[in-house]
Design a protein around this motif. Structure first.
Motif, mmCIF file in Angstrom:
data_model
loop_
_atom_site.group_PDB
_atom_site.id
_atom_site.type_symbol
_atom_site.label_atom_id
_atom_site.label_comp_id
_atom_site.label_asym_id
_atom_site.label_seq_id
_atom_site.Cartn_x
_atom_site.Cartn_y
_atom_site.Cartn_z
ATOM 1 N N PHE A 119 -31.557 5.669 -45.928
ATOM 2 C CA PHE A 119 -31.797 4.701 -44.866
ATOM 3 C C PHE A 119 -31.724 3.433 -45.423
ATOM 4 O O PHE A 119 -31.014 2.439 -45.168
ATOM 5 N N TYR A 120 -32.675 2.993 -46.348
ATOM 6 C CA TYR A 120 -32.802 1.870 -46.820
ATOM 7 C C TYR A 120 -31.753 1.298 -47.552
ATOM 8 O O TYR A 120 -31.483 0.276 -47.849
ATOM 9 N N THR A 130 -14.879 -9.258 -49.256
ATOM 10 C CA THR A 130 -16.092 -9.083 -49.013
ATOM 11 C C THR A 130 -16.302 -8.687 -47.288
ATOM 12 O O THR A 130 -15.949 -9.498 -46.613
ATOM 13 N N ILE A 131 -16.894 -7.383 -47.088
ATOM 14 C CA ILE A 131 -16.848 -6.781 -45.550
ATOM 15 C C ILE A 131 -18.444 -6.541 -45.479
ATOM 16 O O ILE A 131 -18.883 -5.950 -46.616
ATOM 17 N N ALA A 132 -18.891 -6.407 -44.322
ATOM 18 C CA ALA A 132 -20.098 -5.600 -44.223
ATOM 19 C C ALA A 132 -19.915 -4.135 -43.906
ATOM 20 O O ALA A 132 -18.917 -3.893 -43.203
ATOM 21 N N HIS A 163 -28.196 3.418 -44.937
ATOM 22 C CA HIS A 163 -27.785 3.191 -43.643
ATOM 23 C C HIS A 163 -27.959 1.352 -43.675
ATOM 24 O O HIS A 163 -27.895 0.798 -42.375
ATOM 25 N N LEU A 164 -28.310 0.937 -44.624
ATOM 26 C CA LEU A 164 -28.317 -0.550 -44.639
ATOM 27 C C LEU A 164 -27.037 -1.233 -44.408
ATOM 28 O O LEU A 164 -25.981 -0.568 -45.122
ATOM 29 N N TYR A 165 -26.794 -2.223 -43.799
ATOM 30 C CA TYR A 165 -25.574 -2.521 -43.424
ATOM 31 C C TYR A 165 -25.575 -3.959 -44.013
ATOM 32 O O TYR A 165 -26.370 -4.854 -43.328
ATOM 33 N N GLU A 166 -24.716 -4.308 -45.051
ATOM 34 C CA GLU A 166 -24.691 -5.604 -45.344
ATOM 35 C C GLU A 166 -23.255 -5.991 -46.145
ATOM 36 O O GLU A 166 -22.485 -5.245 -46.280
ATOM 37 N N GLY A 167 -23.098 -7.236 -46.645
ATOM 38 C CA GLY A 167 -21.856 -7.782 -47.156
ATOM 39 C C GLY A 167 -21.731 -7.224 -48.479
ATOM 40 O O GLY A 167 -22.602 -7.072 -49.202
ATOM 41 N N ALA A 196 -26.243 -11.417 -44.653
ATOM 42 C CA ALA A 196 -27.251 -10.740 -43.375
ATOM 43 C C ALA A 196 -27.239 -9.187 -43.853
ATOM 44 O O ALA A 196 -26.335 -8.645 -44.570
ATOM 45 N N HIS A 197 -28.293 -8.523 -43.186
ATOM 46 C CA HIS A 197 -28.291 -7.086 -43.386
ATOM 47 C C HIS A 197 -28.983 -6.647 -42.116
ATOM 48 O O HIS A 197 -29.651 -7.298 -41.431
ATOM 49 N N PHE A 198 -28.872 -5.178 -41.965
ATOM 50 C CA PHE A 198 -29.536 -4.689 -40.783
ATOM 51 C C PHE A 198 -29.790 -3.175 -41.383
ATOM 52 O O PHE A 198 -29.194 -2.410 -42.097
ATOM 53 N N ILE A 199 -31.061 -2.873 -41.058
ATOM 54 C CA ILE A 199 -31.401 -1.307 -41.580
ATOM 55 C C ILE A 199 -31.981 -0.664 -40.336
ATOM 56 O O ILE A 199 -33.140 -1.065 -39.522
ATOM 57 N N VAL A 208 -21.771 -12.538 -41.961
ATOM 58 C CA VAL A 208 -20.899 -12.333 -43.348
ATOM 59 C C VAL A 208 -19.719 -13.309 -43.133
ATOM 60 O O VAL A 208 -19.280 -13.952 -44.236
ATOM 61 N N HIS A 251 -24.751 -4.509 -36.167
ATOM 62 C CA HIS A 251 -23.588 -4.534 -37.095
ATOM 63 C C HIS A 251 -22.559 -5.841 -36.730
ATOM 64 O O HIS A 251 -22.366 -6.462 -37.471
ATOM 65 N N VAL A 256 -24.520 -9.023 -37.974
ATOM 66 C CA VAL A 256 -24.122 -8.983 -39.605
ATOM 67 C C VAL A 256 -22.573 -9.511 -39.974
ATOM 68 O O VAL A 256 -22.264 -10.282 -40.643
ATOM 69 N N ASP A 257 -21.796 -8.626 -39.320
ATOM 70 C CA ASP A 257 -20.321 -8.944 -39.498
ATOM 71 C C ASP A 257 -20.224 -10.179 -39.250
ATOM 72 O O ASP A 257 -19.487 -10.785 -40.377
#
Ligand SMILES: Cc1ncc(C[n+]2csc(CCOP(=O)(O)OP(=O)(O)O)c2C)c(N)n1
Ligand SMILES: Cc1ncc(C[n+]2csc(CCOP(=O)(O)OP(=O)(O)O)c2C)c(N)n1
Ligand code: SF4
Ligand code: SF4
Ligand code: SF4
Ligand code: SF4
Lengths: 297, 183, 391, 86, 391, 297, 183, 86
Positions: free
Chosen positions: C170-171, C4-6, C174-178, B32-35, B26, B19, B22-23
């Motif tokens: 999950f996809y 915009t935040i992740a 739990h996906l972490y993105e902006g 960016a992303h993380f799964i 961004v 995270h 990614v932070d």
């Protein structure tokens, strides 16, 4: 065989390597339970830490050395009933379920199974929350406790309600046998489990106190200490109800204040004096109720 | 687009570390992303996850099969999990270990390796063996895909304490080996 | 314009809900949805969100609590997944047939058995005929935005049907993105407070809600429900346009077309895999293949006209289902696409595909494999055998 | 075993995790202090402590290093020492 | 050869179950199913039936009890309706996906809301994608016979899927008519005791039932389930033939064709209304109209080949659905028939019809009206608007 | 206003013509309940005799003069919660539910609502079975009773288990107020209902004994007599629990034998001496428990 | 095929009466069925149902719209329910009433009427106002579609007591009017 | 009222059944014996008994004729008589 010999010599029917957290007393209780119940047992475990820790299995492997099934979160007692009804021969049919599965999502199924007097053993390990999904509140969570759904903040002050008193609620269902157990009192634990196994004329409900180092916020080495403190403070009195006869198996005339338990862990860190007093009053009141029930002629 | 695969164990803070990357990306105006992918999500069980960093929008929602970077937070995973799968020619392999490059005996497919004893750093700085924030330092140094400043800022924001120190220390201590020509 | 935040998909869902100002929230934790409930609880604990949150003992009660609240006129929110959705099925069906508008987020998860906690569309697909509107989203931003649009759609007087916003466990969960978080004031402008008029439990206006109803009237209620469903297409398209005008993000309403105009062959997808499909389309286009993507956003009601319109002049299409229809050897989206085309009089070569069950990955390679199979098909061919995306 | 993929079942073996690898600290028992009360055995959550030839021993194969045994031993006969040390 | 006595559909169902000798019965009363439970209870009380009957507190537990019993190898039975089916949906889904064979009788009832206790197919249709086989019957005799055949089908090693025998609430559950009750010895010959081999909870053979399963394996279990579904067509046809050979009653297996051979137009129906449709066909045939009836007996799996085969050379057909598909403006049988024809490459003029919801009557006149509408249709025409059978 | 005046003068908020059977005391209790709770009430009624008798409504008409909703059989208490949470102003949110909806199908929802301490009133009218669907057994059915799912025959001897003690089970949930009510004791009934209405700090549970002439097999003219007998025999003791304080509101030192009640109706006709004695023992034991709870300091 | 419509109120035994007719027909080798339709199924509410008797298999599963026979067990229903709907030219209308033909004031569509005070017979024989078994006697006499012997046998089997007497009495006492030529 | 057929609701009036027609027997109160205790009123399930001008009267509009009032009256002031008689 005394209880120590029994725990030493009886085969351990649980996988040697579960992924329960370091110092998790639920793992201890499960192993001790199956040492007593033995190989002629069919076990049901609903979703929760014990299932999540691998005690049901993974792919083509089992997590126990006795037959085991992962029930739904909400139907454990009913599934026990069905297994029991189907089995012609004498098999111990038991469940090992978290307090969420027991007091909340699966409570109706449990209550009805008790009412029907099914000849099965339902065991609840009470870690006071939904640990497997990340420590959310359950009905069995102690008042004031911080959980991930009763967080502490500007407005939030932890769980607002007192702990649902599952053992007494179940006692009012007139089970053949009911007991509260603590992993800190293993002799008492084993004795009650043996009695539970011997019951053939109705429903058995066992409620095990099971401190959770990960969720509650204390060092896993202290799990037994915490469990013991719960007994010493009367937060978790040890008693049994054998065909309607109430008995305090570990009487506690001079209980310690509940604040001693509160001080041992993070989940209560924010609780005010008043908050602690609230719980103290509730615990005192409950203990009186229990004494009255023990005292009834 | 850069693709990253994370390996670790429950309790090591893999997700949080990802995270923070990614932070940072961004904040730098990147995508960016993380799964994360959990097996049974409890302390000690293997955990893995997939990250991507790109200058353009990332549509992909799938695992990473050909990583540009693999991060391994626990060297006991080397035997247990196929951590080397799919490494690209130009990829970087970052590992938390007390072992030396020689002791690790990495396969030929590893062309660039970054080695750091993040657990030691973690214990020395934050006092607990949670190597994630140290690993971030190694990651930044080895890849340069996000800036150290951002990562340290975000680490401070999320964890506070000595965590940024752990990041900095690992950044300084990580050893990077170019193995193109063989070990 | 927000910031915009992740964040994770679950946080996006919780924020989307919070920005919509529900009066009552009731939900029960379940992987992979749990952090929606937790995040909402923490916003309330921190005083950032003024909702009542009811800590129910099960999903059955979660849906029942919000049904009670909705009958008393409140805007409500809940979220669930798989077994939770299944457990609330009886009140879920009733919520929609009482025509009580609300939004429920579903972090899509495979159904047990086999024992699983991972991603899938089986949970929502299996209950698609319980009267709810179902919208599937592709990423975190869309999850957040569609929860807000969901209320707009559900509460429209032409619709009055509750809405599921479905995002892959999950996809997306739990996906972490902006993600761009809109300002509260802007959301307030887009989504005014809800005033329920068609039914209410209030001593000032005593009425029975859901008295016994004979069959001839049941027919009328059902027809009214089906008609409202059909109106939902236009209402969603408008909600999308208004949203885009205000927030700068347009999603296409009922379906999204991606490079379909000049395509010969088309992939049909739903949810998170659509992103991967886009990447595959791009990759194949770069190789000169005229392929496009039709992303179904609204599965209930099923946009048969829109689907048929896109496919009308194509050579072949494939539907990638992250679910199965147990009575068929295909998935649901494929089966219903077939029905749509038949009813509207089209016959196009097609390939049923199933993948991604129980958290299995649908990879870029899977997608390009499907495209390659399509390339080889001739007009009119139908593959009777489903293509399973195994590893 | 050929699988039929009808009903999922675990009948090939026992699923287990190498929990020994979790330890940061490991329990070391001082046999001289130990009075063979058996308390540690009753509390070890992973069933790692047993009596063999009248002595209590700790089998580290699955010991998670939780420290309960050390904490509960009335004689303080068990020490938690950093893994690798002794 | 048994004896013929007049009984209700519910009694027929209870007798069919009793003749099949289930070891464990668990059921919960609900109109219009209640007398199934009561009749079974009275047979047990009278010592005529040796089953354990568990007096559960809800349908959720009814299904859970029989799931437990089935895992321990017992033959089991339950019965329910509408809200009961909805309440048991989570364990219902699991029963099938654990591939535990059993028979459940469903006295079809409309789903609430609107508040109703009357007839309809909505309950079973809405859960048709939960992995069960669903068979719809037309009268009391068929209800009794199909429960026996249901076990034969469910327990076949090629199938191992639980079976719903669906009969219309009131129109069959409370229909009182002559039924031939087979002799126990004959039923025993047709249906031997069940010995479960694929999975068991028994200390003599310890195993985990349903351990955690990753996605790649979930795909395999689902495919195996879908394959078994497809095999069920042939197994039912054979069960029907064997049953007919023994008891003299043949039903046609997956579908029943009534005067279809030389027909130009065809009605498609399911359940009790099929009888009325037969009368309408006869009436119209008497007037020289070449009309036939295709009665769908098996809805899950959907017999697409069989349906297409019958329709292939027809001019037009109508499907009369006693249910709605909320995302369409038609019923489910119509929608899936469309899908079947498209996939198999046929295009035939069609008319979607909805009737009989919430206990509304489907009259002979309704049926003849539908036939008259069909007569007027031209090849290739599809009615986009559903025809609602109102009074 | 004394209770007779109140019952006379307060508006009757129930349709004048319900289709409840002749002499049905549930109808009496519902009317009395709404006379006390008044117009500022929202009522939920799950499927059961009262809903079936038209108290919810038909087509476009309502069966009550206050807002009313027919809940599902299994979610009444949860729906109450939602209504209560949504209402900004002070409204009495209440349910009037049969024992089936309460002790069986809707029990989990009820138990959880009690645990959460929601500010609603849950009223159960206990006719000891599912009357609306034809008198099937419920958890609350008295042991020995013939019902349509526990018929009497060669093997069957009526219900096998003792009556589920819902009031005591609910008392162990620590409601703000709990009481047992009988239509035979209307003064007590009205007093308790008034107290229930006044409670603002938590959950209220009221349990009304409601003999069913149709199902139980006695003349509707005797409904009140039967209800009174249940109180006199301690089969249904009248008590309340006000914020934890137990009180017998109609103490009964010299109870009549339960056989007197058994003799009044068909459902017990077949029950043997031993069967009656079983119930007598259970009733005696339960009364002792109650006395102990009343007596706790 | 003969079609019958039954009207009564909950508690009058409409369903049981219809069952006895079907039983008798089935015993006689005929085909017959009965479909009850309940509103809210409780004492006093209107109850109705549909019966058919035929020499060949009955496929129809629908309400009866054009009855050959209408049976009304309670004359208070005359105002409340459209009991006369759909009467055929050759149909028969059977009613339990204390009223005379004149007092009943039947519509023109009734071409044949059978009038019996079944309640009185019931009270006099079985001691309770449950008129169903008496109505059976009137039905048999008025239609002849099933035999009195069978009906009485079945009544005895199901109810015993004086019920067959009620049937016989009503059979004897019922008054049948041919109204073809107007009242 | 034009119905929209959205959510079923009962808001046009009060649904009621003519329960007076159920009676086989009807209650008749003997005003001379009645001592105005009000017991019958408290027990009538259909709310048919009221005090008017200091006297109790039975309103037969919805009385089902159950006989509870007669059974409970401590003075036996109420008689159940066959409908139509008296
Ligand atoms: C119907 C349903 N809802 C939610 C879940 C998700 N879930 C799985 S385990 C769990 C928590 C169980 O808590 P508890 O029984 O206390 O056991 P613990 O995890 O504390 O051991 C939940 C909510 C589920 N499996 N099924
Ligand atoms: C889920 C579900 N199962 C079954 C029913 C059928 N049902 C309707 S009312 C009823 C009995 C209710 O009994 P109780 O609550 O005791 O009320 P009573 O009829 O005795 O007044 C049942 C089983 C239902 N409505 N919903
Ligand atoms: S979370 Fe708590 S209860 Fe669960 S395994 Fe860890 S210590 Fe045990
Ligand atoms: S450290 Fe913990 S796991 Fe290891 S032996 Fe001691 S108690 Fe057992
Ligand atoms: S607890 Fe301590 S003294 Fe007792 S056996 Fe263990 S090590 Fe020895
Ligand atoms: S069946 Fe019993 S409880 Fe129901 S209305 Fe009739 S008398 Fe009352």
């Amino acid at each position: 065989m005394n209880y120590i010999e029994l725990l030493d010599k009886k085969p351990d029917l649980v996988t040697p390597g579960t992924s329960a957290c370091q110092g998790c007393p639920a793992e201890l209780s499960l192993r001790a339970t199956l040492k007593v119940l033995g190989e002629n047992t069919i076990m049901c475990i609903p979703p929760g830490c014990m299932a999540g820790a691998g005690c049901v299995g993974w792919n083509f492997d089992s997590g126990l050395k006795v037959p085991v099934h992962i029930t739904l979160l909400d139907n454990t007692a009913a599934v026990l009933t069905g297994i029991n009804e189907a089995h012609g021969r004498d098999v111990t049919v038991a469940a090992f379920a978290g307090d969420g599965a027991t007091s909340d999502c699966g409570f109706q199924s449990l209550s009805a199974t008790a009412e029907r007097g099914e000849n099965v053993i339902y065991i609840c390990y009470d870690n006071e929350g939904y640990m497997n999904t990340g420590f959310q509140r359950s009905g069995s969570t102690t008042k004031g406790s911080m959980t991930s759904t009763t967080p502490v903040g500007e407005v939030g002050k932890g769980k607002e309600q007192q702990k649902k008193d599952l053992p007494l609620i179940m006692a009012m269902h007139n089970p053949a046998y009911l007991a509260t157990l603590s992993p800190s009192h293993m002799s008492d634990f084993v004795k009650k489990m043996e009695k539970a196994k011997s019951i053939k004329d109705g429903f058995v409900y066992l409620h095990i106190f099971s401190p959770c180092p990960t969720g509650w916020g204390f060092d896993g080495a202290k799990s037994i200490e915490v469990a013991r403190k719960a007994v010493e403070t009367n937060i978790f009195p040890l008693y049994e109800v054998d065909h309607g006869e109430y008995k305090l198996t570990v009487p506690n005339k001079n209980p310690k204040p509940v604040s001693e338990l509160f001080g041992m862990m993070k989940k209560f860190r924010h609780v005010s004096e008043q908050g602690i007093q609230d719980v103290q009053n509730y615990v005192d009141k409950k203990y009186k109720t229990l004494q009255a029930l023990v005292g009834q002629e | 687009m850069k693709e990253i695969r994370f390996h670790g164990r429950g309790g090591q803070g893999v997700v949080k570390a990802a995270h923070l990357i990614v932070d940072s990306a961004v904040q730098e105006g990147k995508f960016a992303h993380f799964i994360p992918f959990f097996g049974v999500e409890r302390k000690g069980s293997p955990v893995f996850g997939y990250g991507r960093i790109s200058d353009t929008k990332i549509d992909l929602k799938t695992q990473v099969y050909k990583p540009h970077c693999v991060i391994v937070m626990d060297d006991t995973l080397l035997d247990a999990i196929p951590v080397f799968d799919g490494l690209r020619e130009d990829s970087i392999f970052i590992i938390n270990t007390t072992k030396t490059l020689e002791e690790l005996n990495l396969p030929d497919t590893v062309k660039k390796a970054a080695i750091v004893d993040a657990s030691k750093i973690a214990i020395e700085t934050i006092g607990r063996n949670i190597p994630n924030t140290a690993m971030l330092g190694a990651f930044v140094k080895a890849t340069g895909w996000v800036s150290l400043e951002h990562v340290m800022e975000n680490t401070d924001l999320l964890f506070g304490g000595k965590n940024p120190v752990a990041t900095q220390t690992a950044y300084d201590e990580v050893k990077i080996y170019d193995l193109q020509g063989g070990k | 314009m927000g910031k915009t935040i992740a964040i994770t998909g679950n946080t996006a869902a919780a924020l989307g809900a919070a920005l919509s100002r529900p009066k009552v929230i009731a939900a029960y934790p379940i992987t992979p949805q749990s952090s929606v409930v937790e995040y909402a609880a923490s916003m309330i604990a921190d005083g950032q969100l003024q909702s009542s949150m009811v800590q129910v003992e099960s999903e059955h009660s979660a849906m029942s609590v919000v049904q009670g609240a909705a009958m008393a006129g409140a805007r409500t929110f809940t979220a669930t997944s798989a077994q939770g959705l299944a457990l609330m099925y009886e009140p879920y069906f009733r919520m929609s047939t009482l025509r009580l508008p609300m939004v429920m987020a579903v972090a899509g998860r495979e159904m047990t058995a086999p024992e699983t906690i991972w991603s899938g569309h089986q949970d929502t697909i299996s209950v698609r005929d319980a009267g709810w509107i179902q919208i599937y989203v592709e990423d975190n931003q869309e999850a957040l935005d569609m929860i807000i649009q969901g209320y707009k759609l559900a509460e429209d007087k032409d619709v009055l049907i509750p809405v599921n916003i479905c995002y892959d466990g999950f996809y997306i969960s739990h996906l972490y993105e902006g993600v761009n978080i809109p300002e509260q004031s802007e959301v307030d402008a887009y989504l005014p407070p809800y005033k329920q008029e068609h039914v209410i439990l209030d001593p000032e206006k005593p009425m029975a809600v859901d008295p016994m109803t004979p069959g001839n009237l049941v027919m009328k209620y059902r027809k009214s429900h089906l008609d409202a469903m059909q109106r939902a297409f236009a209402v969603l398209d408008k909600a999308d346009k208004d949203f885009g005008d205000q927030f700068g993000r347009y999603y296409g309403g009922t379906v999204e077309e991606y490079k379909c105009d000049d395509a010969d062959i088309v992939l049909i997808t739903m949810g998170a895999m659509s992103g991967t499909a886009k990447a595959a389309v791009d990759e194949k286009r770069a190789q000169g293949v005229k392929v496009g993507l039709l992303k179904i956003r609204m599965m209930r009601p099923f946009p048969k006209q829109q689907v048929a319109k896109v496919l009308a002049d194509k050579k072949a299409y494939a539907v990638i289902d992250k679910n199965v229809v147990f009575g068929w050897n295909t998935g649901a989206v494929y089966m219903e696409t077939q029905a749509a085309l038949n009813q509207l009089g089209y016959k196009i070569a097609s390939l049923p595909v199933i993948g991604g069950l129980g958290g299995a990955d649908i990879s870029l390679e899977h997608m390009t494999n499907v495209i390659e199979k399509l390339e080889k098909m001739n007009k009119g061919d139908d593959e009777q055998e489903c293509y399973w995306l195994e590893d | 075993m050929a699988r039929d993929f009808i009903t999922p079942k675990g009948d090939e073996g026992i699923y287990q995790i190498d929990t020994a690898s979790w330890r940061t600290y490991k329990p070391v028992m001082d046999k001289d202090i130990c009075v063979e009360c058996g308390i540690c055995l009753t509390y070890c959550p992973v069933n790692s402590i047993h009596k063999e030839n009248e002595k209590y021993i700790i089998d580290l194969s699955y010991c998670k290093g939780c420290g309960i045994c050390a904490n509960e031993c009335p004689k303080k006969a068990i020490d938690m020492v950093t893994e690798g040390d002794k």
